[in-house]
Design a protein around this motif. Sequence first.
Motif: not given
Length: 140
Positions: A94-118
């Motif tokens: 709440v204090m950081n308005l969720g901004l670090p997590m937003l940027f982490y998620g947006l960066a993850a779009i490019k950084l993800i290299t593997h996927q698995e089916e559940v």
Amino acid sequence: MHLTRILLTKPKASEVLTAYLKQCNEPPWTSYFVKLKDVKNDQPGRSHFNWTLDTGTNYHILRTACFPYMKYHCTKRPYQDLRLEDIFFRVLKVMNLGLPMLFYGLAAIKLITHQEEVFLKGKKSVFIYFLYKEDKGSQY
């Protein structure tokens, strides 16, 4: 028709969590992303909590939304009262308005290299995503 409706229903995030931990034979740890659009968020506001499987194995879960994903970090550990840590992490978000997590998620779009089916009983399977392929059973 009824079966089709069941198969098209989004699974709960907790169902994916449980199914994946069991599918991997209860690993010592794992860290994955799941797309927010693929699951129902049935753990709203929870950031650090215990998750006990029906086998009795307990995990400490660190969880956060990082658009467009939900991030889970799971560590096999004995049950512990995590209420204070949970509150602490929520206050930080709440204090950081969720901004670090937003940027982490947006960066993850490019950084993800593997996927698995559940695979989920009676429901559509869901893909989860990793920054790199994990060595299942590895302690680190």
